[in-house]
Design an enzyme around this catalytic site. Structure first.
Site, PDB file in Angstrom:
ATOM      1  N   CYS A 115      -4.525 -30.616 -29.423  1.00  0.00           N
ATOM      2  CA  CYS A 115      -4.452 -30.009 -30.761  1.00  0.00           C
ATOM      3  C   CYS A 115      -5.764 -30.135 -31.539  1.00  0.00           C
ATOM      4  O   CYS A 115      -5.988 -29.397 -32.499  1.00  0.00           O
ATOM      5  CB  CYS A 115      -3.318 -30.624 -31.561  1.00  0.00           C
ATOM      6  SG  CYS A 115      -1.713 -30.279 -30.828  1.00  0.00           S
ATOM      7  N   HIS A 252      -4.941 -28.700 -39.033  1.00  0.00           N
ATOM      8  CA  HIS A 252      -4.127 -28.370 -37.868  1.00  0.00           C
ATOM      9  C   HIS A 252      -2.682 -28.258 -38.333  1.00  0.00           C
ATOM     10  O   HIS A 252      -2.201 -29.095 -39.096  1.00  0.00           O
ATOM     11  CB  HIS A 252      -4.271 -29.463 -36.810  1.00  0.00           C
ATOM     12  CG  HIS A 252      -3.262 -29.361 -35.709  1.00  0.00           C
ATOM     13  ND1 HIS A 252      -3.040 -28.172 -35.036  1.00  0.00           N
ATOM     14  CD2 HIS A 252      -2.406 -30.263 -35.174  1.00  0.00           C
ATOM     15  CE1 HIS A 252      -2.092 -28.376 -34.137  1.00  0.00           C
ATOM     16  NE2 HIS A 252      -1.688 -29.627 -34.207  1.00  0.00           N
ATOM     17  N   ASN A 282       3.395 -24.934 -34.241  1.00  0.00           N
ATOM     18  CA  ASN A 282       2.199 -25.654 -33.805  1.00  0.00           C
ATOM     19  C   ASN A 282       1.616 -24.924 -32.595  1.00  0.00           C
ATOM     20  O   ASN A 282       2.206 -24.941 -31.523  1.00  0.00           O
ATOM     21  CB  ASN A 282       2.595 -27.096 -33.453  1.00  0.00           C
ATOM     22  CG  ASN A 282       1.414 -27.932 -32.997  1.00  0.00           C
ATOM     23  OD1 ASN A 282       0.327 -27.418 -32.741  1.00  0.00           O
ATOM     24  ND2 ASN A 282       1.634 -29.231 -32.874  1.00  0.00           N
TER      25      ASN A 282
END
Ligand code: UT7
Length: 325
Positions: A115, A252, A282
């Site tokens: 990520c 993020h 996500n």
């Protein structure tokens, strides 16, 4: 003092057509729209079609970024693709992107920091440009996490989505002060002691399989806010800026609760936070450039604005980047 700065010329993104809502997930597994929205802020996510690979999403995002920058693909001499869901174990997805864009000079490679991938890739490209070895870079975050999810594990499958985002960077002369446009400071960290808290239980060198994403969600959550805020404080200390100076915070997009808690701890005003987790879920390395493209397109991010990126993910890896648009 003079310095080379990596200035953003343009950005773009691409989302697969298919939208998967919380309600549809709730019809398949033991979950609910209420639980997902309350715990994560996610309402829907996009899912790549059969035969639609990470490189395909990346190429579309790159084309959008090149069009936004108003430049020809042939002027790109560096491509860094951040992904944990490559088309193949090798070659790098970046060479498929390079080929898809009709470029056969320069260098293209993948970078894997889950990520945190986009912040790691941006930092890497910035270092290449500031070193003087390359002039124009495409930095891409692209993922098809739907392919590595265990669709029977409600603790993870509701969280992730597919997509891609890209920025074009150009090496330009600057003054070396924080008044310059471009990447002003970057801070990367990793700590492998946490590698079993968020991982994929397969791989070519271990099981010879692709594997599925596994996560101790509560453990990741516990560490996230502290790690995120630490690297942002590093960015503030390196530049002398503080939360009030920041125009846009583009984190993020993993969980709205983590984003809200990080912004609150740093005293970043809620109206400066760009949130797309509700619509994208996500998307790992793609989440920051996807959110960025939304905020640029709708006119929020303007030339001269100070834009703060942060990410945290598997490894653990985490990092921040402060950019003057
Ligand atoms: O991008 C990389 C970084 N990743 C992250 O930042 C993710 C970090 N972690 C999180 O975002 C959160 O931990 C989650 C959203 C994954 C989970 O939220 P939580 O508030 O930490 O919930 P939990 O894991 O403590 O689970 C609470 C309850 C459990 O039931 P019991 O044991 O209390 O009866 C779970 O079984 O919620 C249950 N649960 C669900 N219920 C309905 C877990 N997943 C679901 C679900 N639907 N999808």
């Amino acid at each position: 003092m003079t310095a080379i700065r990596s200035v953003v010329l343009g950005c773009g993104s691409y989302l697969p057509e298919r939208v998967l809502t919380n309600a549809e997930l709730a019809s398949r597994i033991d979950t609910s729209d209420d639980w997902i929205v309350q715990r994560t802020g996610i309402r829907e996510r996009h899912i790549a079609a059969d035969g639609e690979f990470t490189s395909h999403l990346a190429i579309k995002a790159a084309q959008a970024a090149l069009a936004d920058a108003g430049i020809d693909a042939q002027s790109i001499d560096l491509i860094v693709v951040a992904t944990s869901t490559p088309d193949n174990t090798f070659p790098a997805t970046a060479v498929a992107v390079q080929h898809g864009l009709g470029i056969n000079h320069g260098v293209a490679f993948d970078l894997q920091a889950v990520c945190s991938g986009f912040v790691f890739a941006l930092t890497t490209a910035d270092n290449f440009l500031r070193a003087g070895s390359h002039k124009r870079a495409l930095v891409i975050g692209a993922e098809t996490f739907s392919r590595i999810l265990d669709w029977n594990d409600r603790g993870t499958c509701v969280l992730f989505g597919d997509g891609a985002g890209a920025v074009v960077l150009e090496a330009q002369p600057g003054t070396g002060t924080t008044a310059d446009r471009g990447v002003l400071t970057t801070h990367l960290r990793s700590d492998g002691r946490h590698k079993s808290k968020l991982f994929v239980d397969g791989g070519p060198g271990s099981t010879k399989t692709v594997g599925h994403l596994r996560m101790e969600g509560r453990e990741v959550f516990k560490h996230a806010v502290g790690m995120i805020t630490d690297v942002i404080v590093d960015a503030f200390n390196a530049t002398g800026f503080n939360a009030e100076d920041i125009n846009w915070f583009i984190p993020h997009q993993a969980n709205k609760r983590i984003i809200d808690a990080s912004a609150h701890k740093l005293h970043i005003a809620p109206q400066k936070v760009v949130l797309t987790v509700d619509l994208h879920g996500n998307t790992s390395a793609a989440s920051i450039p996807l959110a960025l493209a939304v905020a640029v397109k709708d006119g929020r991010v303007k030339k001269g604005d100070l834009v703060l990126f942060e990410a945290m993910g598997g490894g653990f890896t985490w990092g921040s980047a402060l950019v003057r648009w």
